[in-house]
Design a protein around this motif. Structure first.
Motif, PDB file in Angstrom:
ATOM      1  N   MET A 219       6.736   6.487   8.890  1.00  0.00           N
ATOM      2  CA  MET A 219       6.089   6.272   7.849  1.00  0.00           C
ATOM      3  C   MET A 219       5.343   5.295   8.469  1.00  0.00           C
ATOM      4  O   MET A 219       5.790   3.637   8.741  1.00  0.00           O
ATOM      5  N   THR A 220       3.656   5.612   8.240  1.00  0.00           N
ATOM      6  CA  THR A 220       3.055   4.107   8.181  1.00  0.00           C
ATOM      7  C   THR A 220       2.449   3.674   7.338  1.00  0.00           C
ATOM      8  O   THR A 220       2.727   4.842   6.198  1.00  0.00           O
ATOM      9  N   ASP A 222      -0.348   2.825   5.562  1.00  0.00           N
ATOM     10  CA  ASP A 222      -1.203   4.046   5.663  1.00  0.00           C
ATOM     11  C   ASP A 222      -0.768   5.330   5.148  1.00  0.00           C
ATOM     12  O   ASP A 222      -1.244   5.397   3.335  1.00  0.00           O
ATOM     13  N   GLN A 223       0.378   5.291   5.507  1.00  0.00           N
ATOM     14  CA  GLN A 223       0.939   7.148   4.949  1.00  0.00           C
ATOM     15  C   GLN A 223       1.111   6.815   3.797  1.00  0.00           C
ATOM     16  O   GLN A 223       1.038   7.094   2.974  1.00  0.00           O
ATOM     17  N   ALA A 226      -0.592   6.293   1.048  1.00  0.00           N
ATOM     18  CA  ALA A 226      -1.500   7.621   0.483  1.00  0.00           C
ATOM     19  C   ALA A 226      -0.693   8.528  -0.500  1.00  0.00           C
ATOM     20  O   ALA A 226      -0.683   9.174  -1.383  1.00  0.00           O
ATOM     21  N   TRP A 227       0.687   8.020   0.007  1.00  0.00           N
ATOM     22  CA  TRP A 227       1.559   8.750  -1.188  1.00  0.00           C
ATOM     23  C   TRP A 227       2.394   8.276  -2.185  1.00  0.00           C
ATOM     24  O   TRP A 227       3.052   8.543  -3.021  1.00  0.00           O
ATOM     25  N   CYS A 237       7.250  -0.620   6.354  1.00  0.00           N
ATOM     26  CA  CYS A 237       6.194  -0.061   6.999  1.00  0.00           C
ATOM     27  C   CYS A 237       6.306  -1.204   7.515  1.00  0.00           C
ATOM     28  O   CYS A 237       4.574  -1.416   7.842  1.00  0.00           O
ATOM     29  N   SER A 350       6.848  11.316  -0.959  1.00  0.00           N
ATOM     30  CA  SER A 350       6.868  11.503   0.246  1.00  0.00           C
ATOM     31  C   SER A 350       7.644  12.567   1.211  1.00  0.00           C
ATOM     32  O   SER A 350       7.948  12.812   2.232  1.00  0.00           O
ATOM     33  N   HIS A 353       7.140  15.759   3.221  1.00  0.00           N
ATOM     34  CA  HIS A 353       6.571  14.941   4.760  1.00  0.00           C
ATOM     35  C   HIS A 353       7.354  14.326   5.655  1.00  0.00           C
ATOM     36  O   HIS A 353       7.060  14.982   6.743  1.00  0.00           O
TER      37      HIS A 353
END
Lengths: 379, 156, 322
Positions: A219-220, A222-223, A226-227, A237, A350, A353
């Protein structure tokens, strides 16, 4: 998006097969609580995952509107029953900010100590369940031995192992017996560290464990943002976001510690962040015991508190991430609106995903790293 | 080297296999709970059956789960005729004990009251104006500690 | 055939079944105790001395439970599955010797007979998983089939190495060839591979994919209740006994414990030591991921076992009496 995954896309193009829908949970041996996951499977590969929540909905937010502020503390305990003191503290901070209540110095130290102790017990519970999820019975039983020892301290000082109802607006319920504190200090300084070393020997260095966790579900940052992922999952991360540092409360700014982060972002990083956090938390609790000043632990607050009209939102670094309490007061003894921002709820969102394209057995390795508590998600 | 972690794990469990067990062996050896432990609600009373309760209803009104039912004596409002505890509803939060101005309420550390009949979970601490056997016997009728000064208004 | 021989054989077969039942009871108790002590808890303590009667209590419970067959299950295979799993394990035991020549049938092809019987067991597991009409058991069944088939290959190749060295497929001969030096010393790589594959063959942790209780609820036997579940358990314990017996016979010298005189006592001792070791593994390790496990067999164990076979072949032709 899921079709783009290399392992899934190829399957769908070449073969004409029927996918099966597997209802994992709410009654499943390794579901944490009553979590329900609908998995669409092609063989053992997960094509899509849909979390289904709400099996443990007790209407806590609505119940709280019919209780006085002090009575709500009992409900707050039952939100995230693995990290009770963090919940209570966040709630207390919200009310204290709303009603402008001062907290004595010693009470702040006590609160910090309890919050860090509960972080240790919460992560121990998580460590045990990771072991269970990955198919080993031993870690969970080893993890419960130090957890029970810390619970013994909770019981002797607050009267309850799991549901303490210990924090009060403007302090804590009562002072702690110095003898108990001494015994805990001795335990934290030696035996707990030995136990953590033993866990490292049993699981952390184990090649089977590493092969199952390394590079899994990356998982980055940014992700994660976002989540809405927070807490140890976010710090794994590469983010340094830790509310104990960013918006200092309690006595965290006076303690000598560092926030644990990792840059890899995979399941192993989430594991290692939590494992290191346990040591840091034990260190912080030790410092609290050593440096705690004497004094009052509670300011005098009306038994039935009537905060002035207004609203407040407090962010708190719970063991699972950012715990928020949004409380609206209309001046009456009961909250007008009581809203909880649950870290585990955001973290679980999350999951679809993260586990698209994974295998069934990988699903549990991912799920264990999320460390959710259904009582907090469903409320 | 590959396999080091596997051997390390075996050494950990091997050591524990030969070591001591950590069980409480519950039914044979009972655990003594610390005095602060909150299990079942009880009340302080003198040997002649006079309870310390003065029927101020603080506990009944403060209780989040309507566990406590107090019946005041219509002639003497400072005397409770009955004091019933429905422990099936109790969450053991300790608010009643904490708020009791006379420190009449207390918790016992007796935890073996499992039952097949929900009705038996309700027990009386005061019945017909006298303290029942569920009370803790103390010598003095005066409160052990002076009433706390922090009392505020009650819920209307 | 002479009636006396027939009767002896029949009695022997019955005795074997009794021994098997006894073994299941002992192992059931011993596994609980051992895993318990690994977990720092005493295990069963209430029934008899240190819970020794616990397996009997379990057996009574299983016998008295309702025998549930799911509505949409394949009834024939649902019945047949446990039998197909348990019977070959019993049959394999017929050729396993306890002392020189002391076996129900000490046949010349004993080694291959055992492997042939072990090959039938996956069919049983697959039937068990398939017939229950349950998604968990279906996944477990497919895992079981894939796992057992891929782990049989390295196991057999390693056994070929033993065959090469001993020059006979009769198990008694193989054991007698180790009267001074065990094959564990002569073929350590073989022992390692054989041990890993044997643990995988008996579906024990860390290779307990088919029943992976944290992933697949109870895997293949999710739908089984009562004594049919008991039969599945019996098949698993018997498979464990067969696997450990093969390890002891092929690598650990069977009844030989040089320089002490050979005795069946050594064999039984080694047998239960190996089984305890397998339980120890269960108490220590996490489960492998299913695809990692397949990779391990095809990518590492099969090439390694072939290399082992080549090494043994070279050594056996170079040095007489290897």
């Amino acid at each position: 998006m899921i079709e783009d995954h290399p392992r899934v896309g190829r399957l769908q193009k070449d073969a004409v097969t029927e996918s099966i829908v597997l209802n994992m949970g709410p009654q499943h041996p390794s579901m944490h609580g009553v979590f329900h996951m609908q998995l669409e499977l092609s063989g053992e590969t997960i094509l899509a995952a849909r979390p289904v929540i709400g099996y443990l909905h007790r209407g806590i937010e609505k119940l709280a509107e019919h209780r006085t502020y002090a009575q709500c503390m009992v409900l707050v305990d039952r939100l995230d029953y693995i990290s009770q003191y963090c919940n209570e503290w966040a709630y207390c901070r919200a009310i204290e900010r709303l009603a402008r209540i001062e907290v004595p110095e010693r009470a702040e130290w006590l609160r910090t100590m309890y919050a860090e102790l509960v972080r240790v017990t919460s992560h121990l519970m998580w460590f045990g369940s990771v072991g269970l999820d990955l198919g080993g019975w031993t870690p969970v039983i080893y993890a419960f031995i130090p957890r029970e020892r810390i619970f013994d301290f909770f019981e002797a000082t607050t009267g309850s192992r799991l549901m303490p109802n210990y924090l009060r607006f403007g302090g804590v319920k009562e002072d702690v017996d110095p003898a108990e504190m001494e015994a805990l200090h001795a335990y934290l300084a030696k035996d707990l560290i030995d136990a953590l070393d033993e866990f490292d020997g049993l699981v952390t260095g184990n090649e089977i464990f590493l092969s199952r966790q390394r590079g899994l579900a990356p998982m980055t940052v940014d992700q994660a943002h976002a989540w809405g992922v927070t807490g140890p999952m976010l710090r794994a991360c590469g983010s340094t976001r830790d509310l104990r540092i960013d918006t200092p409360y309690g006595v965290y700014d006076r303690l000598d510690w560092e926030s644990c982060t990792d840059t890899r972002g995979d399941a192993l990083a989430r594991y290692s962040v939590r494992m290191r956090e346990m040591r840091e938390s034990a260190k912080m609790a030790l410092q609290c015991i050593e440096r705690m000043p004497a004094g009052e632990v509670r300011t005098k607050v009306a038994r039935v508190l009537r905060p002035p009209e207004g609203e407040v939102y407090v962010r708190h670094e719970s063991t699972r991430g950012e715990l928020g309490f949004h409380i609206v007061s209309d001046g009456s003894p009961k909250p007008y609106r009581f809203r909880v921002r649950s870290p585990a709820f955001m973290n679980v969102s999350s999951l679809p995903h993260l586990c698209a394209g994974a295998k069934i057995s990988e699903f549990f390795a991912i799920f264990g790293g999320i460390d959710n508590v259904m009582a907090e998600i469903d409320r | 080297m590959f396999g080091q972690g596997l051997l390390k794990g075996l050494s950990v469990t091997g050591r524990r296999m030969l070591g001591k067990t950590e069980c409480d062996m519950y039914p044979y050896r009972k655990r003594v709970l610390p005095p602060k432990s909150r299990i079942f609600l009880s009340m302080r009373a003198t040997p002649d059956g006079k309870a310390l309760c003065n029927a101020c209803l603080t506990c009944q009104q403060g209780c989040p789960d309507n566990v406590i039912r107090i019946e005041q004596d219509p002639e003497d409002r400072k005397r409770a005729v009955s004091f019933r505890v429905n422990s099936g509803r109790c969450t053991f939060c300790g608010i009643c004990e904490e708020n009791c101005p006379r420190h009449a309420l207390t918790f016992t550390q007796d935890f073996e009251r499992a039952t097949f009949d929900k009705g038996t979970l309700t027990y009386a601490l005061i019945a017909d104006g006298t303290a029942t056997g569920a009370c803790v016997i103390v010598e003095r009728t005066e409160p052990e500690h002076p009433a706390s000064a922090e009392g505020g208004e009650d819920v209307g | 055939m002479n009636a006396r021989i027939f009767l002896t054989q029949l009695l022997g077969a019955l005795g074997l079944i009794v021994i098997l039942g006894f073994n299941v009871i002992i192992m059931d108790w011993w596994e609980r105790k051992l895993v318990g002590h690994i977990h720092r808890r005493p295990g069963p303590m209430h029934t008899g001395w240190h819970g020794i009667l616990q397996p009997f209590a379990d057996m009574l419970k299983m016998l008295s439970k309702e025998d549930i067959v799911p509505d949409r299950a394949d009834r024939l295979f649902f019945w047949l599955g446990p039998a197909v799993a348990v019977v070959p394990a019993f049959m394999a035991l017929a050729v396993l010797p306890l002392a020189p020549g002391f076996a129900l049938a000490d046949i010349g092809n004993g080694l291959f007979f055992v492997f042939a019987m072990q090959t039938i067991m996956p069919f049983g597991y697959t039937l068990i998983g398939w017939s229950g009409h349950n998604k968990w058991s279906l996944v477990g069944a497919l895992r079981s089939a894939a796992q057992l088939i891929s782990y049989e290959i390295p196991m057999l190749i390693v056994a070929l190495g033993i065959l090469l060295a001993a020059g006979s497929a009769r198990l008694t001969d193989i054991v007698n060839a180790q009267s001074t030096v065990w094959y564990a010393v002569k073929q350590p790589i073989g022992l390692l591979i054989f041990f890993i594959t044997a643990v995988a063959e008996m579906n024990r942790s860390p290779f307990d994919m088919p029943e992976a209780e944290s992933e697949l609820v109870a895997g293949i036997h999710t739908e089984y209740a009562g004594m049919k579940f008991g039969l599945v358990m019996m098949a698993e314990y018997t498979a464990m006994l067969v696997g450990s017996w093969m390890i002891v016979l092929l690598f650990l010298g069977g009844w030989h414990l040089w320089p002490l005189p050979p005795s069946p006592v050594w064999l039984v001792l080694k047998l239960y030591l190996v089984q305890s070791g397998i339980i120890w593994l269960r108490g220590t390790y996490l489960r492998l991921r299913v695809d990692t496990m397949m990779e391990m067999s095809w990518k590492y164990l099969i090439p390694a076992s072939l290399a082992n076979l080549m090494l043994v072949g070279v050594l056996a032709t170079t040095f007489k009496g290897f």
